[in-house]
Design an enzyme around this catalytic site. Sequence first.
Site, PDB file in Angstrom:
ATOM      1  NE  ARG A  41      81.901  64.503  -9.542  1.00  0.00           N
ATOM      2  CZ  ARG A  41      83.222  64.416  -9.401  1.00  0.00           C
ATOM      3  NH1 ARG A  41      84.019  64.502 -10.446  1.00  0.00           N
ATOM      4  NH2 ARG A  41      83.746  64.220  -8.202  1.00  0.00           N
TER       5      ARG A  41
ATOM      6  CB  THR B 250      75.461  56.380  -1.834  1.00  0.00           C
ATOM      7  OG1 THR B 250      74.562  57.185  -1.038  1.00  0.00           O
ATOM      8  CG2 THR B 250      76.236  55.465  -0.904  1.00  0.00           C
ATOM      9  CD  GLN B 251      73.069  63.764  -3.831  1.00  0.00           C
ATOM     10  OE1 GLN B 251      73.879  64.212  -3.033  1.00  0.00           O
ATOM     11  NE2 GLN B 251      72.009  64.441  -4.208  1.00  0.00           N
TER      12      GLN B 251
ATOM     13  N   GLY C  70      70.156  78.098  20.018  1.00  0.00           N
ATOM     14  CA  GLY C  70      70.938  78.902  19.090  1.00  0.00           C
ATOM     15  C   GLY C  70      70.472  78.620  17.672  1.00  0.00           C
ATOM     16  CB  ALA C  71      69.154  80.584  15.141  1.00  0.00           C
TER      17      ALA C  71
ATOM     18  CB  CYS D 226      76.032  70.842  -6.117  1.00  0.00           C
ATOM     19  SG  CYS D 226      76.342  69.434  -5.021  1.00  0.00           S
TER      20      CYS D 226
ATOM     21  CD  GLN E 163      74.346  63.698  -7.910  1.00  0.00           C
ATOM     22  OE1 GLN E 163      75.551  63.471  -7.788  1.00  0.00           O
ATOM     23  NE2 GLN E 163      73.786  64.743  -7.312  1.00  0.00           N
TER      24      GLN E 163
END
Length: 442
Positions: free
Chosen positions: A52, A115-116, A189-190, A50, A120
């Site tokens: 690069r 770390t993700q 609150g939303a 998302c 990838q």
Amino acid sequence: MHTLVVGLSHQTAPVELREKFSFDPDRIMMPLRALRDTKSMLECVIVSTCNRTELYIVADQLHTGEYYAKAFLEGWFRVAREEFVPHLYVKTNKDAVEHLFRVVCGLESLVIGETQILGQVKQAFQVALQAGTTGTLFNHLFKQAISLGKKVHTQTEIGQNAVSVSYAAVELGKKLFTSFAKKTVLLVGAGKMSELTAKHFQASGVKEVLVANRTFSKAEELAAIFQGTAYRWEHLTKALLEADVVVSSTGAKQFVITHDMVKNVLLERKKALFFIDIAVPRDIDPSINELDNAFLYNMDDLEEMVASNIHLREQEAERVEVWIKEEQTAFREWLDTLGVVPVITALRNKSLQIQADAMTKMERKLPDLTEQQRRVINKQTKSIVNQMMHDPIMRMKELASTEEKEAALRLFKHLFALELDDAQADQPQEKMMPSGLPLPTN
């Protein structure tokens, strides 16, 4: 051979442009092979996330490699070159290698140390292996990079400290509760920040998510995301009785959770309540911190924690930078030896052929040798050959990383009378661009 990385990232391109260059992970084989079959390309790996999109390339020439990489992006995504080239970065050879090492270590990520990206890149390399688009250079480089990434994330704390407000809230909660397994989170609150914080709590194992909002339909929508329960605004006190963690972000101009409200709730429930006020202006009366079993943190507390953790990550990043320099040196030394491999192979083959010929003559002159004697003589003569060749081969490997490499290679081949065809170019046959991709006009 030359190494290039051609890409777009959150550092150089806005999200509306990056999303135009996103590869479908379930259909990545086709563009991988199309890129590999493009003129000048010898090896390739595509990393697409998302944040690069990067083409890692081994090319026979830098100029044509860069040109056809841009042409590939233009043709594959059908986006005019002038729209994306100003946002494109191109790194070559040692800079490309350093960039890959920095990426797997999380130093090029939106959140430093995440770390993700390591997983990838590992997945991208495995897919390229399956597609047959890597070779000697990338098989070595990516394995080295992935090993470095693992070392960084296991031997440093670069990814251990929360660097977002929403995640910092969870880290604070862990200091109060040993486990979230049986805890309930209430969103007052939303808003988006409440939702993001709740996602982090849910990932940490909370049992249930409750939502209270002035507009009940919005409370229902947000509760549905977490398979939780919506409460009407007038039932806020009831929701507080059920909750263990309260995340509040309403945008109200005055306190929506007061000292008296919490005091009465605590008297009835007799359990600790953990409050996170991420509203500006604040939603929760700060005086509730005076109550037993009430723990309140606001945006200032969370941002102070985040700033401290960012500093800690930056300190760890300095250690990682040293490791990256060491890995660059190791890769460069390995790369330098590639040029001498054919010469060393030729020397070994020639020496072993001499040994084999000598064994054949010996067996003719000594026909009465037993099989055991033949094996012993064969083993010992091979050992002599290997010992004689060891020092010259080691010296040749050492010279491979010096400026005298080419002259040393010529002398080495001359001294040992190695028959190598110097004129034979180690280049692939010229390849055509995939159908529909533009060819150069110059």
